[in-house]
Design a protein around this motif. Structure first.
Motif, PDB file in Angstrom:
ATOM      1  N   VAL A 638      13.905   1.966   2.034  1.00  0.00           N
ATOM      2  CA  VAL A 638      12.623   1.329   1.712  1.00  0.00           C
ATOM      3  C   VAL A 638      12.652   0.761   0.302  1.00  0.00           C
ATOM      4  O   VAL A 638      12.215  -0.376   0.064  1.00  0.00           O
ATOM      5  CB  VAL A 638      11.465   2.337   1.869  1.00  0.00           C
ATOM      6  N   ARG A 639      13.173   1.536  -0.628  1.00  0.00           N
ATOM      7  CA  ARG A 639      13.241   1.059  -2.018  1.00  0.00           C
ATOM      8  C   ARG A 639      14.090  -0.218  -2.106  1.00  0.00           C
ATOM      9  O   ARG A 639      13.723  -1.179  -2.799  1.00  0.00           O
ATOM     10  CB  ARG A 639      13.813   2.164  -2.904  1.00  0.00           C
ATOM     11  N   ASP A 644      13.778  -6.615  -2.565  1.00  0.00           N
ATOM     12  CA  ASP A 644      14.025  -7.982  -2.106  1.00  0.00           C
ATOM     13  C   ASP A 644      12.685  -8.717  -2.010  1.00  0.00           C
ATOM     14  O   ASP A 644      11.791  -8.290  -1.269  1.00  0.00           O
ATOM     15  CB  ASP A 644      14.720  -7.958  -0.744  1.00  0.00           C
ATOM     16  N   THR A 645      12.557  -9.798  -2.750  1.00  0.00           N
ATOM     17  CA  THR A 645      11.267 -10.517  -2.806  1.00  0.00           C
ATOM     18  C   THR A 645      10.888 -11.134  -1.471  1.00  0.00           C
ATOM     19  O   THR A 645       9.722 -11.488  -1.264  1.00  0.00           O
ATOM     20  CB  THR A 645      11.324 -11.616  -3.871  1.00  0.00           C
ATOM     21  N   ARG A 646      11.834 -11.264  -0.558  1.00  0.00           N
ATOM     22  CA  ARG A 646      11.517 -11.838   0.754  1.00  0.00           C
ATOM     23  C   ARG A 646      10.779 -10.854   1.660  1.00  0.00           C
ATOM     24  O   ARG A 646      10.142 -11.257   2.637  1.00  0.00           O
ATOM     25  CB  ARG A 646      12.800 -12.297   1.451  1.00  0.00           C
ATOM     26  N   THR A 647      10.892  -9.570   1.369  1.00  0.00           N
ATOM     27  CA  THR A 647      10.320  -8.556   2.251  1.00  0.00           C
ATOM     28  C   THR A 647       8.799  -8.607   2.243  1.00  0.00           C
ATOM     29  O   THR A 647       8.167  -8.527   1.191  1.00  0.00           O
ATOM     30  CB  THR A 647      10.783  -7.154   1.834  1.00  0.00           C
ATOM     31  N   SER A 648       8.229  -8.729   3.435  1.00  0.00           N
ATOM     32  CA  SER A 648       6.770  -8.720   3.584  1.00  0.00           C
ATOM     33  C   SER A 648       6.313  -7.287   3.822  1.00  0.00           C
ATOM     34  O   SER A 648       6.623  -6.690   4.859  1.00  0.00           O
ATOM     35  CB  SER A 648       6.341  -9.608   4.755  1.00  0.00           C
ATOM     36  N   ILE A 649       5.576  -6.751   2.868  1.00  0.00           N
ATOM     37  CA  ILE A 649       5.197  -5.342   2.935  1.00  0.00           C
ATOM     38  C   ILE A 649       4.247  -5.048   4.084  1.00  0.00           C
ATOM     39  O   ILE A 649       4.219  -3.942   4.619  1.00  0.00           O
ATOM     40  CB  ILE A 649       4.584  -4.892   1.584  1.00  0.00           C
ATOM     41  N   GLY A 656       1.618  -3.552  16.360  1.00  0.00           N
ATOM     42  CA  GLY A 656       0.921  -4.093  15.196  1.00  0.00           C
ATOM     43  C   GLY A 656       0.864  -3.156  14.015  1.00  0.00           C
ATOM     44  O   GLY A 656       0.102  -3.388  13.077  1.00  0.00           O
ATOM     45  N   ARG A 657       1.686  -2.105  14.023  1.00  0.00           N
ATOM     46  CA  ARG A 657       1.624  -1.127  12.935  1.00  0.00           C
ATOM     47  C   ARG A 657       2.415  -1.609  11.720  1.00  0.00           C
ATOM     48  O   ARG A 657       3.482  -2.215  11.840  1.00  0.00           O
ATOM     49  CB  ARG A 657       2.164   0.221  13.400  1.00  0.00           C
ATOM     50  N   SER A 658       1.900  -1.289  10.538  1.00  0.00           N
ATOM     51  CA  SER A 658       2.557  -1.661   9.284  1.00  0.00           C
ATOM     52  C   SER A 658       3.446  -0.517   8.811  1.00  0.00           C
ATOM     53  O   SER A 658       3.370   0.620   9.299  1.00  0.00           O
ATOM     54  CB  SER A 658       1.509  -1.959   8.217  1.00  0.00           C
ATOM     55  N   ALA A 659       4.273  -0.814   7.811  1.00  0.00           N
ATOM     56  CA  ALA A 659       5.126   0.219   7.219  1.00  0.00           C
ATOM     57  C   ALA A 659       4.275   1.329   6.621  1.00  0.00           C
ATOM     58  O   ALA A 659       4.624   2.515   6.715  1.00  0.00           O
ATOM     59  CB  ALA A 659       6.029  -0.403   6.161  1.00  0.00           C
ATOM     60  N   LEU A 660       3.139   0.957   6.000  1.00  0.00           N
ATOM     61  CA  LEU A 660       2.258   1.965   5.411  1.00  0.00           C
ATOM     62  C   LEU A 660       1.719   2.889   6.496  1.00  0.00           C
ATOM     63  O   LEU A 660       1.591   4.099   6.299  1.00  0.00           O
ATOM     64  CB  LEU A 660       1.102   1.289   4.666  1.00  0.00           C
ATOM     65  N   SER A 661       1.403   2.327   7.641  1.00  0.00           N
ATOM     66  CA  SER A 661       0.910   3.118   8.761  1.00  0.00           C
ATOM     67  C   SER A 661       1.933   4.160   9.186  1.00  0.00           C
ATOM     68  O   SER A 661       1.606   5.330   9.407  1.00  0.00           O
ATOM     69  CB  SER A 661       0.587   2.184   9.938  1.00  0.00           C
ATOM     70  N   GLU A 670       6.693  10.111  -0.273  1.00  0.00           N
ATOM     71  CA  GLU A 670       7.310   9.274  -1.298  1.00  0.00           C
ATOM     72  C   GLU A 670       7.293   7.801  -0.890  1.00  0.00           C
ATOM     73  O   GLU A 670       7.006   6.913  -1.696  1.00  0.00           O
ATOM     74  CB  GLU A 670       8.746   9.745  -1.554  1.00  0.00           C
ATOM     75  N   ILE A 671       7.572   7.541   0.369  1.00  0.00           N
ATOM     76  CA  ILE A 671       7.532   6.162   0.863  1.00  0.00           C
ATOM     77  C   ILE A 671       6.110   5.636   0.833  1.00  0.00           C
ATOM     78  O   ILE A 671       5.864   4.483   0.437  1.00  0.00           O
ATOM     79  CB  ILE A 671       8.109   6.086   2.288  1.00  0.00           C
ATOM     80  N   PHE A 672       5.162   6.479   1.238  1.00  0.00           N
ATOM     81  CA  PHE A 672       3.760   6.057   1.198  1.00  0.00           C
ATOM     82  C   PHE A 672       3.364   5.610  -0.202  1.00  0.00           C
ATOM     83  O   PHE A 672       2.726   4.565  -0.379  1.00  0.00           O
ATOM     84  CB  PHE A 672       2.863   7.204   1.661  1.00  0.00           C
ATOM     85  N   GLN A 673       3.738   6.381  -1.201  1.00  0.00           N
ATOM     86  CA  GLN A 673       3.367   6.030  -2.570  1.00  0.00           C
ATOM     87  C   GLN A 673       4.004   4.714  -3.011  1.00  0.00           C
ATOM     88  O   GLN A 673       3.372   3.897  -3.674  1.00  0.00           O
ATOM     89  CB  GLN A 673       3.765   7.155  -3.529  1.00  0.00           C
ATOM     90  N   MET A 674       5.274   4.510  -2.626  1.00  0.00           N
ATOM     91  CA  MET A 674       5.941   3.259  -2.978  1.00  0.00           C
ATOM     92  C   MET A 674       5.190   2.063  -2.405  1.00  0.00           C
ATOM     93  O   MET A 674       5.003   1.046  -3.073  1.00  0.00           O
ATOM     94  CB  MET A 674       7.386   3.265  -2.467  1.00  0.00           C
ATOM     95  N   LEU A 675       4.769   2.173  -1.163  1.00  0.00           N
ATOM     96  CA  LEU A 675       4.074   1.073  -0.501  1.00  0.00           C
ATOM     97  C   LEU A 675       2.647   0.935  -1.012  1.00  0.00           C
ATOM     98  O   LEU A 675       2.171  -0.169  -1.318  1.00  0.00           O
ATOM     99  CB  LEU A 675       4.063   1.304   1.013  1.00  0.00           C
ATOM    100  N   PHE A 676       1.965   2.050  -1.116  1.00  0.00           N
ATOM    101  CA  PHE A 676       0.549   2.053  -1.488  1.00  0.00           C
ATOM    102  C   PHE A 676       0.334   1.532  -2.907  1.00  0.00           C
ATOM    103  O   PHE A 676      -0.694   0.915  -3.198  1.00  0.00           O
ATOM    104  CB  PHE A 676       0.003   3.481  -1.355  1.00  0.00           C
TER     105      PHE A 676
END
Length: 925
Positions: A638-639, A644-649, A656-661, A670-676
């Motif tokens: 995830v990090r 990569d600036t191309r990655t759409s968070i 339809g679920r997002s990475a944050l979901s 830890e991943i949640f915090q990075m995304l959030f």
């Protein structure tokens, strides 16, 4: 207590093969040893304390920590039925065994042991599994949360967790485990009300506070084994007396010789059981049996372990050094303990310059007496138990891969092997085996062995109108699950593994070995890698299919896999980079990126992004690389993707679920915090079912993530999904108490919000049988509508009765929720629903609660007594008659309860009704 199908699936997820076998293969403590700990003040304080706590046992290599752990698991298991000790569950860490060096595996095993002993507690695992699916076991946090809920189960009382050699657990998950324990211990000590259920942890490790410093912060009790020389000396004497007697008898030593050897060993051994065992093994294998020579063996062994190991290497004759080097190198490189058959084949291939073409050629060159050869050449360095061979101790590996490499002594240095070099030999050996002619064609069409089918898992009838996420068609996993049908693939794998004795190890481990040795890999092995991963080849198809099903991969085996994808899958980044220098189709790169993200291959993800793989592609199962990495908790992947600036968070994956979901739902903090924490993160994003990240977090009862989301201005606590249900409704309906308590305290939360069925949180708690959730809802002034009804006119009391939830019925009556005589749109009262549910205890709870109209007639003019007689509920009929129900009331068709009993052949009920009616007639007369 038998398990239902869903419960069996939960248990199978937790089951880890090998741990019990591992424990059984450990040498048993010599009688009389280890018992000292039972009277040790620190141990006794830990054992008898009525609070959650930790005892940390430390000691240098070879001082007997594992023997002590083994002794305690057996002693406490015997003592646990009494009040003198807790139930005990255990785990033995071993960095040589893949399933014993990870804290997630540790939690799985401990949970499995607990649930086998306490089947009723499987409800905690089942509720999480129904929400998460089988990816539940991918998250340490999710497993830990289940464990904490079990700890808080008052009926469990005190229990112990023994973890041996926790310093051999890999650092990342070990850190999570120790931090979680620290928090659990500190919370228990801060609690104002003492719990009746608590857990006692006992860890053993080397004294390495730099790695385990978090344990010091728990104010734990440290018990250093090295701190009591008298105690260790006595243990040493017991071991010497036990083992030396057997050896002396074999060698024909006199009593005088035995006494002198015993005294000399006692003097020399000091506090190292490991040193002692090595010396005893050398005595046993000595070709010379004179007293002078036996004493010389003891005197010549240095007391320090490193010097002892070096001394043993000196004793290997020049004629056996190549054999010894090959054996030790294989044992250092292996990913798990090898069977003697596997060791034999690996030794044959690795130690030969021959270019084997067939399995038959390899088998022809095997050793006919491998065990004797191992004992003769490297005996003191290896342990052979139950046909499995391994290094005798972790310190041997540390010595050969560390000290020996830089030793000024050329003899010692000759045996030194770096970890990459050991891995290279294992990788080459495995690849050469998998490339034999037999594996160039489909081996899955081999005749299979006879097979005993497992018990058929019967379907489970769910509670009336009970909804789970599966019932609503929620896509928990976003995966296509491989259905193995009748189990033919598994039967074939068993047949393959038995026919080709090294195939299981080679297929399962070759690629990981290759990834470990890429810095030192030779050109011939590189070419062999490419040959073994040639698209469409039989060799690739065979080992990949075997690996796929053996690891229970959740996706359908791909029709097409190439070298790029294999390298990405197993994180062979150097090979991957070399492959990508050649023209490669975009689709191949994008698929490789998915598999790298799925498997946590961070280095390969970086390589693929550098070679223009699309970080937002959805080429496999509609997942993006970011959603699949978040789903499985791969932090470094995830990090890397986020860099990569191309990655759409906020790019959508399945449903339809997002990475944050996914991060929120699977408890990957830890991943949640990075995304959030990203400015472009949209925490209010809804998936196809209308669920936001908050729904997924709270539905898992994950209050840490839930609290962070609720503090975000874009998050609406009253947001509803496609069913019209709010997260409060789901928390109440699923019985997630921590989430429920937190949500009820949120400003503006609508505690009576109705969904499309007209159900409030209270109604769902009652419907699904969560009495504790009802208590939470009613305990404080949350303005709960106690008389609310759903679209069918059913109250909380009606729903609880319909589900047969007796405890909920009692709670609802206590809080005066619903009218016990009120009809729903079908004219049914709560009593009618309880009867329909075939639950006499629920009927009893309802009748004991308030004034129930016993003779109420429904739309067909039937009373509860008529229904009970028709259903054949003798106890209920008796109860109703005792309460004063009228047996003469007739239904629309003119039938009484007696008529219905006779019509349906309920002879005992009919006799009871006749007796009561006769008594009434006599009384009237």
């Amino acid at each position: 207590m038998s398990l239902k199908s869903n419960e069996k699936r939960c248990m199978s997820l937790l089951y880890s093969t090998g741990l019990e076998d591992y424990r059984n293969q450990l040498p048993k403590p010599v009688e009389g040893t280890c018992s000292w700990i039972l009277n040790d003040p620190q141990y006794m304080s830990w054992l008898t304390s009525n609070e959650t706590g930790l005892l940390w046992v430390t000691g240098e290599p070879g001082c007997g920590k594992t023997m002590l752990s083994l002794y305690l698991t057996e002693h406490l298991a015997i003592e646990s039925p009494s009040s003198s000790g807790p139930e005990v569950f255990y785990f033995f860490c071993d960095d040589k065994v893949g399933t014993q060096r990870d804290a997630k595996e540790m939690m799985k095993s401990i949970l499995h042991q607990i649930l086998l002993r306490h089947r009723s507690l499987i409800k905690y695992m089942k509720s999480r599994w129904e929400a998460t699916g089988h990816h539940l076991v991918d998250s340490f946090h999710a497993l830990w949360e289940i464990f904490v809920r079990i700890v808080k189960e008052a009926r469990l009382g005190s229990f112990g967790i023994i973890v041996d050699a926790i310093d051999e657990c890999e650092p990342n998950t070990r850190r999570l485990f120790l931090q979680a324990i620290k928090q659990l211990v500190q919370e228990a000590r801060r609690a104002t009300r003492r719990s009746r259920s608590f857990v006692k942890f006992l860890f053993t490790s080397r004294p390495s506070p730099q790695d385990l410093s978090v344990l010091e912060e728990t104010q734990n009790t440290v018990l250093p084994l090295d701190g009591n020389q008298a105690r260790i000396s006595e243990e040493i004497r017991l071991v010497i007396r036990n083992k030396l007697g057997r050896i002396a008898s074999k060698l024909g030593c006199s009593a005088e010789t035995i006494a002198e050897l015993e005294a000399l060993l006692t003097e020399k051994a000091e506090k190292s059981f490991l040193w002692l065992n090595i010396v005893l093994k050398s005595l046993e294998d000595s070709p010379s049996t004179s007293k002078r020579d036996l004493k010389r063996i003891i005197n010549d062994f240095p007391r320090e372990l490193q010097a002892t190991y070096a001394e043993f290497l000196y004793r290997i004759p020049d004629s056996r050094k190549i054999i010894a080097s090959t054996v030790l190198r294989l044992l250092l490189g292996s990913s798990r303990h090898l069977s003697l058959d596997e060791m034999n084949i690996a030794y044959t291939i690795d130690g030969s310059l021959e270019g084997y073409q067939t399995v038959a050629e390899v088998m022809e060159d095997r050793q006919t007496a491998l065990e004797q050869m191992l004992q003769l050449v490297v005996g003191p360095f290896v342990r052979i138990e139950a046909q499995k061979v391994s290094l005798i101790h972790q310190s041997v590996k540390d010595f050969l891969t560390g000290h020996a490499l830089s030793s000024p002594d050329s003899t010692v240095r000759e045996f030194g092997t770096s970890t990459p070099t050991a891995a290279l030999h294992m990788a080459s050996t495995c690849i050469r085996y998998l490339s034999l002619e037999e594996f160039a064609t489909d081996i899955f069409i081999l005749p299979t062995l006879p097979w005993d089918e497992d018990d058929t898992i019967a379907g489970v009838q769910e509670d009336t109108d009970s909804e789970s996420l599966f019932d609503l068609g929620f896509d928990m996993k976003g995966d296509t699950i491989m259905d193995t049908g009748d189990g033919s693939d598994e039967r074939t794998r068993v047949s393959i593994a038995e026919r080709y004795q090294f195939y299981d190890y080679a297929a399962m481990h070759w690629a990981r070995h290759y990834a470990q040795c890429e810095t030192v890999v030779d050109r011939s092995t590189q070419e062999a890698f490419r040959s073994l991963t040639q698209p469409g080849s039989g060799m690739l198809t065979n080992w990949l299919k075997y690996y796929w099903f053996e690891t229970d991969m959740e996706y359908v085996l791909p029709d097409y896999f190439d070298t790029v994808m294999v390298a990405a899958f197993f994180d062979c980044a150097v090979m991957l980079n070399d492959c990508l220098r050649m023209p490669t189709e975009q689709l191949s790169k994008d698929r490789a990126l998915f598999w790298a993200a799925r498997m946590g291959s961070a280095k390969s993800v970086e390589v693929l992004l550098r070679h223009s793989a699309n970080p937002n592609s959805r080429v496999v199962e509609l997942h993006t690389p970011l959603t699949i990495a978040s789903h499985h908790g791969h932090v470094e992947v995830v990090r890397t993707l986020l860099h990569d600036t191309r990655t759409s968070i906020n790019a959508e994956g399945p449903s339809g679920r997002s990475a944050l979901s996914y991060a929120a739902g699977n408890s990957h903090q830890e991943i949640f915090q990075m995304l959030f924490n990203r400015h472009d993160c949209r925490p209010e994003h809804q998936d196809n079912n209308g669920w936001t990240a908050l729904f997924w977090a709270m539905e898992r009862d994950h209050t840490v993530i839930g609290r962070a989301l609720l503090a975000h201005k874009a998050v609406d606590v009253n947001h509803v999904d496609r069913q019209g249900r709010s997260i409060l409704s789901w928390a109440a309906g699923e019985g997630f108490l921590q989430a429920l308590k937190m949500l009820l305290k949120q400003p503006g939360v609508d505690t009576n919000l109705k969904d499309k069925k007209g159900r409030t949180p209270l109604l769902w708690a009652a419907n699904n049988g969560h009495g504790e959730a009802i208590d939470v809802l009613m305990r404080d002034d949350y303005k709960i509508d106690r008389q609310s009804k759903d679209n069918d006119g059913r109250s909380a009391l009606s729903l609880a009765c319909g589900g047969g939830h007796t405890d909920c019925v009692r709670a609802l009556i206590k809080y005066r929720c619903g009218d016990e005589n009120e009809e729903d749109v079908s004219g049914w009262t709560p009593l009618a629903w309880a009867l329909d549910r075939q639950s006499p205890p629920t009927v009893g709870a309802l009748l004991a609660g308030r004034e129930v109209k016993l003779d109420h007639q429904d739309q067909s003019k039937k009373t509860a007594l008529i229904w009970a007689a028709e259903y054949g509920y003798y106890d209920v009929v008796e109860m109703l008659l005792q309460q004063g129900a009228d047996p003469r009331i007739t239904s629309t068709n003119g039938r009484t309860a007696l008529d219905m009993a006779e019509l349906y052949g309920r002879t005992e009920i009919a006799a009871l009704l006749r007796q009561v009616m006769s008594m009434e007639e006599n009384t009237v007369w």
